[in-house]
Design an enzyme around this catalytic site. Structure first.
Site, short mmCIF file in Angstrom:
data_model
loop_
_atom_site.label_atom_id
_atom_site.label_comp_id
_atom_site.label_asym_id
_atom_site.label_seq_id
_atom_site.Cartn_x
_atom_site.Cartn_y
_atom_site.Cartn_z
N ASP A 182 0.84 -1.21 0.00
CA ASP A 182 0.00 0.00 0.00
C ASP A 182 0.87 1.25 0.00
O ASP A 182 0.56 2.25 -0.67
CB ASP A 182 -0.92 -0.01 1.23
CG ASP A 182 -1.80 -1.25 1.26
OD1 ASP A 182 -2.34 -1.61 0.20
OD2 ASP A 182 -1.93 -1.86 2.34
N HIS A 209 -5.58 -3.56 5.51
CA HIS A 209 -5.18 -3.88 4.13
C HIS A 209 -6.36 -4.48 3.34
O HIS A 209 -6.35 -5.64 2.98
CB HIS A 209 -3.98 -4.84 4.12
CG HIS A 209 -3.56 -5.21 2.73
ND1 HIS A 209 -2.99 -4.31 1.85
CD2 HIS A 209 -3.68 -6.37 2.03
CE1 HIS A 209 -2.75 -4.90 0.70
NE2 HIS A 209 -3.18 -6.15 0.78
N1 LIG Z 1 -0.40 -8.41 1.87
C1 LIG Z 1 -0.47 -8.01 0.62
O1 LIG Z 1 -0.27 -6.82 0.33
C2 LIG Z 1 -0.74 -8.99 -0.48
C3 LIG Z 1 -1.17 -10.26 -0.19
N2 LIG Z 1 -1.40 -11.16 -1.19
C4 LIG Z 1 -1.85 -12.51 -0.80
O2 LIG Z 1 -0.76 -13.42 -0.82
C5 LIG Z 1 -1.26 -14.76 -0.97
C6 LIG Z 1 -0.46 -15.53 -2.02
O3 LIG Z 1 -0.65 -14.97 -3.29
P1 LIG Z 1 0.05 -15.62 -4.59
O4 LIG Z 1 1.48 -15.89 -4.32
O5 LIG Z 1 -0.32 -14.78 -5.73
O6 LIG Z 1 -0.74 -17.02 -4.67
P2 LIG Z 1 -0.24 -18.37 -5.40
O7 LIG Z 1 -1.43 -19.26 -5.48
O8 LIG Z 1 0.48 -18.04 -6.65
O9 LIG Z 1 0.83 -18.97 -4.38
C7 LIG Z 1 0.46 -19.40 -3.11
C8 LIG Z 1 1.37 -20.52 -2.72
O10 LIG Z 1 1.01 -20.94 -1.41
C9 LIG Z 1 1.19 -22.33 -1.38
N3 LIG Z 1 0.46 -22.92 -0.26
C10 LIG Z 1 -0.84 -23.23 -0.14
N4 LIG Z 1 -1.07 -23.82 1.05
C11 LIG Z 1 0.10 -23.88 1.69
C12 LIG Z 1 0.52 -24.39 2.93
N5 LIG Z 1 -0.34 -24.96 3.79
N6 LIG Z 1 1.82 -24.30 3.26
C13 LIG Z 1 2.70 -23.72 2.42
N7 LIG Z 1 2.38 -23.22 1.22
C14 LIG Z 1 1.09 -23.32 0.86
C15 LIG Z 1 0.70 -22.82 -2.73
O11 LIG Z 1 1.19 -24.13 -3.01
C16 LIG Z 1 1.27 -21.76 -3.63
O12 LIG Z 1 2.55 -22.11 -4.12
C17 LIG Z 1 -2.74 -14.59 -1.29
O13 LIG Z 1 -3.50 -14.84 -0.13
C18 LIG Z 1 -2.86 -13.14 -1.70
O14 LIG Z 1 -4.14 -12.62 -1.53
C19 LIG Z 1 -1.18 -10.85 -2.50
C20 LIG Z 1 -0.74 -9.59 -2.83
C21 LIG Z 1 -0.52 -8.55 -1.86
O1 LIG Z 2 -5.72 -7.39 -4.01
C1 LIG Z 2 -5.38 -8.54 -3.67
O2 LIG Z 2 -6.15 -9.50 -3.60
C2 LIG Z 2 -3.94 -8.75 -3.33
C3 LIG Z 2 -3.51 -7.66 -2.43
O3 LIG Z 2 -3.71 -7.70 -1.23
C4 LIG Z 2 -2.97 -6.44 -3.04
O4 LIG Z 2 -2.58 -6.46 -4.21
O5 LIG Z 2 -2.93 -5.43 -2.34
#
Ligand SMILES: NC(=O)C1=CN([C@@H]2O[C@H](COP(=O)(O)OP(=O)(O)OC[C@H]3O[C@@H](n4cnc5c(N)ncnc54)[C@H](O)[C@@H]3O)[C@@H](O)[C@H]2O)C=CC1
Ligand SMILES: O=C([O-])CC(=O)C(=O)O
Length: 346
Positions: A182, A209
């Site tokens: 953010d 967030h």
């Molecule tokens: N805090 C923030 O600003 C942001 C948060 N996110 C969040 O981050 C998370 C991941 O996003 P992506 O990497 O795009 O998803 P993705 O689906 O590409 O990767 C997630 C990974 O987590 C793994 N996974 C699932 N269960 C698991 C477990 N029990 N133990 C270990 N690994 C496990 C999967 O195998 C996969 O490799 C989502 O919840 C998303 O909403 C995404 C962008 C920004």
């Molecule tokens: O928007 C989403 O789902 C992933 C996220 O938290 C971000 O990009 O800020």
């Protein structure tokens, strides 16, 4: 070569503007040993984040964990000629090994959004993932700083706190919701509108967030610029909707991964600098807080040898920001309570 590459990839700390390699100037050879574990390392965020952590000279051991796919990611990243030794772990039976001795644990494990979904729609799947990972953290590395990326952050951080409380290991100074993306977005959008050098920009982002709980404080942005109320409103809305902008552009192929990896690497670097005793490391993060009446809240946080050294206040707010603050409280409180209830009942 390596240092200049690092500088160009991760040039500035997000709130302080501190340079990437610590100001006390720990060269990679003299920096303390630090183990960083990435949980979800084979995912869209996990892979580029693992790459960026491999480029960080403050890391001596990099532990990459996922349910599957991590041997390949670890083998690939391990060939990069930087300080850290890399190890890949796959499957629940290897989670303990992945976590043992970790100083910082970064959690991007879980499902991402598709168009039309809110972050809260991820709760049913991600709450259980976060709960089981945090149960293992309590067992194998109870003193680690936990950087929670998995959404909905407004609920997953309270879930983690409850799991740690149940295990008797909770230390509010060591649990962080990563809201750096953010800040990264607010800086980029502000620099574009104010026509100032983006590398010089600082903007605190407070609240939580998700949607309106993300409250950028553009009145405190530096360098100062004379933006109209309409421009500030548009910048605020774009920052709040930044995640959705990416989700829609990716059209079903997930949410922000590359910018999130960048933001996650900045925040983890700040945690490592704090642990190493670098002074005045300040980043925004969603932490246990007394800044408002809500039990968790994102604001500027000073990082130190034990994690959170000081949760900083909000500073002076404009009427527009005060209104935004009051408006976000009910949603943020309900997301926090939902997380706490889940962790207590499951
Ligand atoms: N805090 C923030 O600003 C942001 C948060 N996110 C969040 O981050 C998370 C991941 O996003 P992506 O990497 O795009 O998803 P993705 O689906 O590409 O990767 C997630 C990974 O987590 C793994 N996974 C699932 N269960 C698991 C477990 N029990 N133990 C270990 N690994 C496990 C999967 O195998 C996969 O490799 C989502 O919840 C998303 O909403 C995404 C962008 C920004
Ligand atoms: O928007 C989403 O789902 C992933 C996220 O938290 C971000 O990009 O800020």
């Amino acid at each position: 070569m390596r240092t200049s590459m690092l500088k160009s990839i991760v040039r500035r700390s997000s709130t302080t503007g501190a340079s990437y390699v610590s100001r006390r100037g720990f060269a990679s050879e003299s920096a303390p040993e630090r183990k960083v574990a990435v949980l979800g390392a084979a995912g869209g965020i996990g892979q580029p984040l693992s790459l960026l952590m491999k480029l960080n000279p403050l890391v001596s051991r990099l532990s990459l964990y996922d349910i599957a796919g991590t041997p390949g990611v670890a083998a690939d990243v391990s060939h990069i000629n930087t300080r850290s030794e890399v190890a890949g772990f796959a499957g629940e039976e290897q989670l303990g090994q992945a976590l043992e001795g970790a100083d910082v644990v970064i959690i991007p494990a879980g499902v991402p959004r598709k168009p039309g979904m809110t972050r809260d729609d991820l709760f049913n799947i991600n709450a259980g993932i976060v709960k089981s990972l945090c149960t293992a953290i309590a067992k194998y590395c109870p003193n680690a700083l936990v950087n929670m990326i998995s959404n909905p952050v407004n609920s997953t951080v309270p879930i983690a706190a409850e799991v740690f409380k149940k295990a008797g290991t909770y230390d509010e100074k060591r649990l962080f919701g990563v809201t750096t993306l953010d800040v990264v977005r607010a800086k980029t959008f502000y620099a574009g509108k104010a026509k100032v050098n983006v590398a010089e920009v600082n903007v605190p982002v407070v609240g939580g967030h998700a949607g309106i709980t993300i409250l950028p404080l553009f009145s405190q942005a530096t360098p100062k610029a004379n933006l109209s109320d309409e421009e500030i409103e548009a910048l605020t809305k774009r920052t709040q909707d930044g995640g959705t902008e990416v989700v829609e552009a990716k059209a079903g192929k997930g949410s922000a991964t590359l910018s999130m990896a960048y933001a996650g690497a900045i925040f983890a670097d700040a945690c490592l600098k704090g642990l190493n005793g670098v002074p005045d490391v300040v980043e925004c993060s969603f932490v246990q807080s007394n800044v408002t009446e809500l039990p968790f809240f994102a604001s500027k946080v000073r990082l130190g040898k034990n994690g959170v050294e000081e949760v900083l206040g909000l500073g002076a707010l404009t009427d527009y920001e005060k209104k935004g603050l009051e408006a976000l409280k009910p949603e943020l409180l309900s997301s926090i309570e939902k997380g706490i209830k889940f962790a207590r009942e499951n």
